[in-house]
Design a protein around this motif. Structure first.
Motif, PDB file in Angstrom:
ATOM      1  N   ILE A   1      -0.203 -13.142 -30.854  1.00 53.58           N
ATOM      2  CA  ILE A   1       0.441 -13.309 -32.164  1.00 53.58           C
ATOM      3  C   ILE A   1       1.781 -14.033 -32.008  1.00 53.58           C
ATOM      4  CG2 ILE A   1       1.387 -12.084 -34.168  1.00 53.58           C
ATOM      5  CD1 ILE A   1      -1.655 -11.909 -33.976  1.00 53.58           C
ATOM      6  N   ALA A   2       2.431 -13.817 -30.886  1.00 55.48           N
ATOM      7  CA  ALA A   2       3.742 -14.433 -30.648  1.00 55.48           C
ATOM      8  C   ALA A   2       3.638 -15.954 -30.524  1.00 55.48           C
ATOM      9  CB  ALA A   2       4.366 -13.852 -29.383  1.00 55.48           C
ATOM     10  N   ARG A   3       2.426 -16.486 -30.296  1.00 59.24           N
ATOM     11  CA  ARG A   3       2.244 -17.928 -30.178  1.00 59.24           C
ATOM     12  C   ARG A   3       2.253 -18.639 -31.539  1.00 59.24           C
ATOM     13  NH1 ARG A   3       0.053 -19.206 -24.984  1.00 59.24           N
ATOM     14  NH2 ARG A   3      -0.967 -17.464 -23.941  1.00 59.24           N
ATOM     15  N   LEU A   4       2.012 -17.910 -32.616  1.00 59.33           N
ATOM     16  CA  LEU A   4       1.965 -18.528 -33.938  1.00 59.33           C
ATOM     17  C   LEU A   4       3.287 -19.231 -34.233  1.00 59.33           C
ATOM     18  CD1 LEU A   4       0.180 -15.678 -35.905  1.00 59.33           C
ATOM     19  CD2 LEU A   4      -0.749 -17.962 -35.499  1.00 59.33           C
ATOM     20  N   ASP A   5       3.209 -20.451 -34.729  1.00 57.76           N
ATOM     21  CA  ASP A   5       4.405 -21.250 -34.954  1.00 57.76           C
ATOM     22  C   ASP A   5       4.891 -21.072 -36.398  1.00 57.76           C
ATOM     23  OD1 ASP A   5       6.340 -23.203 -35.328  1.00 57.76           O
ATOM     24  OD2 ASP A   5       5.321 -24.663 -34.050  1.00 57.76           O
ATOM     25  N   PRO A   6       6.005 -20.359 -36.614  1.00 52.83           N
ATOM     26  CA  PRO A   6       6.476 -20.121 -37.982  1.00 52.83           C
ATOM     27  C   PRO A   6       6.943 -21.396 -38.672  1.00 52.83           C
ATOM     28  CG  PRO A   6       8.094 -19.343 -36.388  1.00 52.83           C
ATOM     29  CD  PRO A   6       6.868 -19.718 -35.609  1.00 52.83           C
ATOM     30  N   GLY A   7       7.185 -22.454 -37.912  1.00 52.43           N
ATOM     31  CA  GLY A   7       7.635 -23.704 -38.506  1.00 52.43           C
ATOM     32  C   GLY A   7       6.520 -24.570 -39.044  1.00 52.43           C
ATOM     33  N   LEU A   8       5.271 -24.200 -38.763  1.00 50.18           N
ATOM     34  CA  LEU A   8       4.135 -24.991 -39.233  1.00 50.18           C
ATOM     35  C   LEU A   8       3.686 -24.532 -40.610  1.00 50.18           C
ATOM     36  CD1 LEU A   8       1.942 -25.215 -36.002  1.00 50.18           C
ATOM     37  CD2 LEU A   8       3.267 -27.058 -37.052  1.00 50.18           C
ATOM     38  N   GLU A   9       3.247 -25.469 -41.427  1.00 49.36           N
ATOM     39  CA  GLU A   9       2.661 -25.112 -42.720  1.00 49.36           C
ATOM     40  C   GLU A   9       1.307 -24.454 -42.492  1.00 49.36           C
ATOM     41  OE1 GLU A   9       2.413 -28.433 -45.311  1.00 49.36           O
ATOM     42  OE2 GLU A   9       4.546 -28.910 -45.203  1.00 49.36           O
ATOM     43  N   GLY A  10       0.835 -23.757 -43.519  1.00 48.62           N
ATOM     44  CA  GLY A  10      -0.464 -23.114 -43.413  1.00 48.62           C
ATOM     45  C   GLY A  10      -0.355 -21.683 -42.893  1.00 48.62           C
ATOM     46  N   TRP A  11      -1.473 -21.182 -42.427  1.00 44.44           N
ATOM     47  CA  TRP A  11      -1.704 -19.800 -41.984  1.00 44.44           C
ATOM     48  C   TRP A  11      -1.027 -18.764 -42.888  1.00 44.44           C
ATOM     49  CZ3 TRP A  11       1.894 -16.624 -39.082  1.00 44.44           C
ATOM     50  CH2 TRP A  11       3.036 -17.268 -38.563  1.00 44.44           C
ATOM     51  N   ASP A  12      -1.104 -19.005 -44.202  1.00 38.17           N
ATOM     52  CA  ASP A  12      -0.403 -18.157 -45.174  1.00 38.17           C
ATOM     53  C   ASP A  12      -0.939 -16.726 -45.210  1.00 38.17           C
ATOM     54  OD1 ASP A  12       1.055 -20.406 -45.795  1.00 38.17           O
ATOM     55  OD2 ASP A  12      -0.110 -20.896 -47.577  1.00 38.17           O
ATOM     56  N   ASN A  13      -2.266 -16.577 -45.110  1.00 39.35           N
ATOM     57  CA  ASN A  13      -2.845 -15.230 -45.193  1.00 39.35           C
ATOM     58  C   ASN A  13      -2.452 -14.387 -43.989  1.00 39.35           C
ATOM     59  OD1 ASN A  13      -4.664 -15.505 -47.664  1.00 39.35           O
ATOM     60  ND2 ASN A  13      -5.310 -17.241 -46.434  1.00 39.35           N
ATOM     61  N   THR A  14      -2.514 -14.982 -42.809  1.00 41.25           N
ATOM     62  CA  THR A  14      -2.132 -14.281 -41.592  1.00 41.25           C
ATOM     63  C   THR A  14      -0.651 -13.939 -41.619  1.00 41.25           C
ATOM     64  OG1 THR A  14      -3.810 -15.539 -40.384  1.00 41.25           O
ATOM     65  CG2 THR A  14      -2.187 -14.369 -39.066  1.00 41.25           C
ATOM     66  N   ARG A  15       0.161 -14.895 -42.053  1.00 40.12           N
ATOM     67  CA  ARG A  15       1.615 -14.698 -42.138  1.00 40.12           C
ATOM     68  C   ARG A  15       1.938 -13.544 -43.071  1.00 40.12           C
ATOM     69  NH1 ARG A  15       5.105 -19.602 -41.485  1.00 40.12           N
ATOM     70  NH2 ARG A  15       3.218 -20.723 -42.093  1.00 40.12           N
ATOM     71  N   ALA A  16       1.289 -13.522 -44.242  1.00 41.23           N
ATOM     72  CA  ALA A  16       1.556 -12.458 -45.225  1.00 41.23           C
ATOM     73  C   ALA A  16       1.137 -11.086 -44.691  1.00 41.23           C
ATOM     74  CB  ALA A  16       0.819 -12.777 -46.534  1.00 41.23           C
ATOM     75  N   LEU A  17      -0.004 -11.043 -44.007  1.00 40.69           N
ATOM     76  CA  LEU A  17      -0.501  -9.775 -43.484  1.00 40.69           C
ATOM     77  C   LEU A  17       0.432  -9.240 -42.404  1.00 40.69           C
ATOM     78  CD1 LEU A  17      -2.937  -7.788 -43.636  1.00 40.69           C
ATOM     79  CD2 LEU A  17      -3.914  -9.069 -41.721  1.00 40.69           C
ATOM     80  N   LEU A  18       0.898 -10.115 -41.513  1.00 37.63           N
ATOM     81  CA  LEU A  18       1.735  -9.663 -40.404  1.00 37.63           C
ATOM     82  C   LEU A  18       3.139  -9.291 -40.862  1.00 37.63           C
ATOM     83  CD1 LEU A  18       0.685 -12.272 -37.685  1.00 37.63           C
ATOM     84  CD2 LEU A  18      -0.040  -9.886 -37.890  1.00 37.63           C
ATOM     85  N   SER A  19       3.580  -9.852 -41.980  1.00 37.59           N
ATOM     86  CA  SER A  19       4.941  -9.555 -42.453  1.00 37.59           C
ATOM     87  C   SER A  19       4.968  -8.419 -43.468  1.00 37.59           C
ATOM     88  CB  SER A  19       5.577 -10.804 -43.058  1.00 37.59           C
ATOM     89  OG  SER A  19       4.838 -11.249 -44.178  1.00 37.59           O
TER      90      SER A  19
END
Length: 199
Positions: free
Chosen positions: A180-198
């Protein structure tokens, strides 16, 4: 052109193995798979397909996207079954469903590699493949899976010629909670994953 180039997102139950503590595994799998599908669905000049061994995944796709169910497989058997299940097309990219923040440009690079090669691979960090691209039908000699340690080496060893297998830039997948730490917060997209993890 739209009917010639397919990008198939491959969704298997193993995606849930990267679920971090305190997060619902089914919700995590769905969010990651949907984000990976969404990046494909937004591409020009390709047709998205969902290839899945997880029930209910038709809910994450846009209307008109083919959803193809296959048995729960792994390794070379999964890759062969997924390519064989594709409904049409001259070239196809199989994209592992656990790469929600993949830059879409990398898919385009794989199709460009198919201009000179029969098979092209987007390598995964820590071994394996994020995506495998090929001219259809998928070649009989091409035996590798998404989680094989060095799929490019294995494919080149079996290939009929030195330029038959190409490789593009690599990326990462979500295979363990640490990934999970590899996910790049600066990239657009991955909104569903971002919302779930936050949440």
């Amino acid at each position: 052109m739209t009917e010639e180039r397919l990008v198939a997102v491959v969704v298997t139950p193993s995606i849930a193995e990267a679920t971090p503590p305190g997060v619902d595994a089914a919700a995590f799998l769905t969010a990651v798979a949907e984000d990976t599908y969404e990046l494909v669905a937004g591409l020009d000049f390709v047709s998205p397909v969902l290839v899945t061994s997880v029930p209910g995944m038709e809910e994450i796709v846009w209307p008109g996207t083919p959803v193809v169910e296959i048995p729960d497989l792994s390794g070379e058997a999964l890759v062969r079954a997924a390519f064989a299940a594709l409904p049409y097309g001259g070239q196809a990219v199989l994209l592992s469903g656990d790469a929600p923040d993949l830059p879409p440009l990398l898919i385009g690079k794989l199709f460009r590699q198919l201009g000179r090669a029969q098979v092209a691979v987007c390598p995964a960090a820590d071994g394996g493949a994020v995506a495998i691209a090929a001219h259809l039908p998928y070649p009989d000699w091409a035996g590798t899976g998404f989680d094989d340690h060095d799929p490019v080496k294995a494919l080149r060893a079996a290939a009929p010629g030195p330029r038959t297998v190409a490789t593009g830039p690599g990326w990462h997948r979500l295979r363990t909670p640490d990934d999970i730490a590899r996910l790049d917060p600066g990239l657009e997209g991955w909104d569903n994953t971002r919302a779930l993890l936050s949440a």
